[in-house]
Design a protein around this motif. Structure first.
Motif, PDB file in Angstrom:
ATOM      1  N   GLY A  16      59.626  26.718  42.652  1.00  0.00           N
ATOM      2  CA  GLY A  16      58.188  27.760  43.863  1.00  0.00           C
ATOM      3  C   GLY A  16      57.041  28.302  42.479  1.00  0.00           C
ATOM      4  N   SER A  17      56.092  28.685  43.760  1.00  0.00           N
ATOM      5  CA  SER A  17      55.007  28.879  43.067  1.00  0.00           C
ATOM      6  C   SER A  17      54.968  30.479  43.337  1.00  0.00           C
ATOM      7  N   LEU A  18      54.022  31.103  42.930  1.00  0.00           N
ATOM      8  CA  LEU A  18      53.745  33.331  42.573  1.00  0.00           C
ATOM      9  C   LEU A  18      51.772  33.000  42.397  1.00  0.00           C
ATOM     10  N   ARG A  19      51.507  33.191  43.290  1.00  0.00           N
ATOM     11  CA  ARG A  19      50.306  34.413  42.427  1.00  0.00           C
ATOM     12  C   ARG A  19      50.001  35.680  42.032  1.00  0.00           C
ATOM     13  N   LEU A  20      49.290  35.612  40.754  1.00  0.00           N
ATOM     14  CA  LEU A  20      48.986  37.343  40.810  1.00  0.00           C
ATOM     15  C   LEU A  20      47.423  36.876  40.194  1.00  0.00           C
ATOM     16  N   SER A  21      47.148  38.870  41.004  1.00  0.00           N
ATOM     17  CA  SER A  21      46.265  39.003  40.710  1.00  0.00           C
ATOM     18  C   SER A  21      45.958  40.271  40.076  1.00  0.00           C
ATOM     19  N   CYS A  22      44.510  40.384  39.755  1.00  0.00           N
ATOM     20  CA  CYS A  22      44.076  41.829  38.338  1.00  0.00           C
ATOM     21  C   CYS A  22      43.543  42.117  39.304  1.00  0.00           C
ATOM     22  N   ALA A  23      43.233  43.021  39.900  1.00  0.00           N
ATOM     23  CA  ALA A  23      41.863  44.253  40.480  1.00  0.00           C
ATOM     24  C   ALA A  23      41.562  44.976  39.889  1.00  0.00           C
ATOM     25  N   ALA A  24      40.466  45.261  38.400  1.00  0.00           N
ATOM     26  CA  ALA A  24      39.666  46.377  38.147  1.00  0.00           C
ATOM     27  C   ALA A  24      39.504  47.601  39.029  1.00  0.00           C
ATOM     28  N   SER A  25      39.269  48.613  38.089  1.00  0.00           N
ATOM     29  CA  SER A  25      38.693  49.317  38.882  1.00  0.00           C
ATOM     30  C   SER A  25      37.331  50.242  37.345  1.00  0.00           C
ATOM     31  N   GLY A  26      36.525  50.924  37.455  1.00  0.00           N
ATOM     32  CA  GLY A  26      36.003  51.814  35.998  1.00  0.00           C
ATOM     33  C   GLY A  26      35.943  50.621  35.436  1.00  0.00           C
ATOM     34  N   LEU A  27      35.557  49.675  35.801  1.00  0.00           N
ATOM     35  CA  LEU A  27      35.216  48.060  35.064  1.00  0.00           C
ATOM     36  C   LEU A  27      34.647  46.941  35.708  1.00  0.00           C
ATOM     37  N   THR A  28      33.716  46.419  34.736  1.00  0.00           N
ATOM     38  CA  THR A  28      33.949  44.836  35.131  1.00  0.00           C
ATOM     39  C   THR A  28      33.899  44.350  34.747  1.00  0.00           C
ATOM     40  N   SER A  71      42.020  32.352  36.876  1.00  0.00           N
ATOM     41  CA  SER A  71      40.755  32.483  37.562  1.00  0.00           C
ATOM     42  C   SER A  71      40.355  33.425  38.073  1.00  0.00           C
ATOM     43  N   ARG A  72      38.826  33.035  38.349  1.00  0.00           N
ATOM     44  CA  ARG A  72      38.106  34.496  38.531  1.00  0.00           C
ATOM     45  C   ARG A  72      37.436  34.943  39.888  1.00  0.00           C
ATOM     46  N   ASP A  73      37.925  35.766  40.691  1.00  0.00           N
ATOM     47  CA  ASP A  73      36.501  35.807  42.255  1.00  0.00           C
ATOM     48  C   ASP A  73      35.163  37.161  41.037  1.00  0.00           C
ATOM     49  N   ILE A  74      35.096  36.665  41.284  1.00  0.00           N
ATOM     50  CA  ILE A  74      33.217  37.584  40.921  1.00  0.00           C
ATOM     51  C   ILE A  74      33.341  38.610  42.125  1.00  0.00           C
ATOM     52  N   ALA A  75      33.019  38.237  43.034  1.00  0.00           N
ATOM     53  CA  ALA A  75      32.649  39.068  43.895  1.00  0.00           C
ATOM     54  C   ALA A  75      33.921  40.519  44.173  1.00  0.00           C
ATOM     55  N   LYS A  76      34.983  39.824  43.681  1.00  0.00           N
ATOM     56  CA  LYS A  76      35.838  41.126  43.987  1.00  0.00           C
ATOM     57  C   LYS A  76      36.611  41.913  42.806  1.00  0.00           C
ATOM     58  N   ASN A  77      35.318  40.920  41.799  1.00  0.00           N
ATOM     59  CA  ASN A  77      36.594  41.344  40.094  1.00  0.00           C
ATOM     60  C   ASN A  77      37.910  41.723  40.448  1.00  0.00           C
ATOM     61  N   THR A  78      38.238  40.421  40.888  1.00  0.00           N
ATOM     62  CA  THR A  78      39.456  39.439  40.506  1.00  0.00           C
ATOM     63  C   THR A  78      39.860  38.920  38.941  1.00  0.00           C
ATOM     64  N   VAL A  79      41.205  38.979  39.091  1.00  0.00           N
ATOM     65  CA  VAL A  79      41.671  37.978  38.328  1.00  0.00           C
ATOM     66  C   VAL A  79      43.155  36.377  38.639  1.00  0.00           C
ATOM     67  N   TYR A  80      43.044  36.021  38.478  1.00  0.00           N
ATOM     68  CA  TYR A  80      44.240  35.762  39.406  1.00  0.00           C
ATOM     69  C   TYR A  80      45.080  34.617  38.411  1.00  0.00           C
ATOM     70  N   LEU A  81      46.130  34.663  38.781  1.00  0.00           N
ATOM     71  CA  LEU A  81      47.086  33.679  37.174  1.00  0.00           C
ATOM     72  C   LEU A  81      47.899  32.613  38.772  1.00  0.00           C
ATOM     73  N   GLN A  82      47.860  31.887  38.906  1.00  0.00           N
ATOM     74  CA  GLN A  82      48.503  30.982  40.013  1.00  0.00           C
ATOM     75  C   GLN A  82      49.536  30.083  39.395  1.00  0.00           C
ATOM     76  N   MET A  83      50.552  30.566  39.564  1.00  0.00           N
ATOM     77  CA  MET A  83      51.973  29.618  38.680  1.00  0.00           C
ATOM     78  C   MET A  83      52.540  29.102  39.273  1.00  0.00           C
ATOM     79  N   ASN A  84      52.981  28.219  38.847  1.00  0.00           N
ATOM     80  CA  ASN A  84      53.734  26.772  39.806  1.00  0.00           C
ATOM     81  C   ASN A  84      54.521  25.915  39.034  1.00  0.00           C
ATOM     82  N   SER A  85      56.195  25.090  39.807  1.00  0.00           N
ATOM     83  CA  SER A  85      56.407  24.694  39.087  1.00  0.00           C
ATOM     84  C   SER A  85      57.425  25.838  37.581  1.00  0.00           C
ATOM     85  N   LEU A  86      57.225  27.143  38.947  1.00  0.00           N
ATOM     86  CA  LEU A  86      58.069  28.263  38.125  1.00  0.00           C
ATOM     87  C   LEU A  86      59.320  27.790  37.763  1.00  0.00           C
TER      88      LEU A  86
END
Length: 119
Positions: A16-28, A71-86
């Protein structure tokens, strides 16, 4: 106050797959490396993947190459980890971390999100 907040963990079957997100506050994330680490029960924390926010270059542990994508989303200041074939051996608490602009060490850490892969 700096906060990194992970989300997206859960229970998934092998393959299966999951996508993790990491959102930051207080820094960019600019001028930093942001990475994912994991720690399984009874094991030491290990590096999974990292991204250079400014140029988008990526790095992966051999154990996840070809299956995970950071991957990253600059506008959202968020980093993702797409995990496939877990796999069951991917089961761990996954932590997001980012480097200090001065020391370039991973000085800022999130609380972690549990990923469990059932066989």
């Amino acid at each position: 106050q700096v906060r990194l907040v992970e989300s997206g963990g859960g229970l998934v079957q092998t393959g299966g797959s999951l996508r993790l997100s990491c959102a930051a506050s207080g820094l960019t994330f600019s001028n930093r490396f942001t990475g994912w680490f994991r720690q399984a029960p009874g094991k030491e924390r290990e590096f999974v993947s990292a991204i250079n926010w400014d140029d988008g270059s990526t790095h992966y542990a051999d154990s996840v190459k070809g299956r995970f994508t950071i991957s990253r989303d600059i506008a959202k200041n968020t980093v993702y980890l797409q995990m496939n074939s877990l796999k069951p051996e991917d089961t761990a608490v996954y932590f997001c971390a980012t480097t200090s602009r001065i020391t370039m060490r991973y000085d800022y850490w999130g609380q972690g999100t549990q990923v469990t892969v059932s066989s």
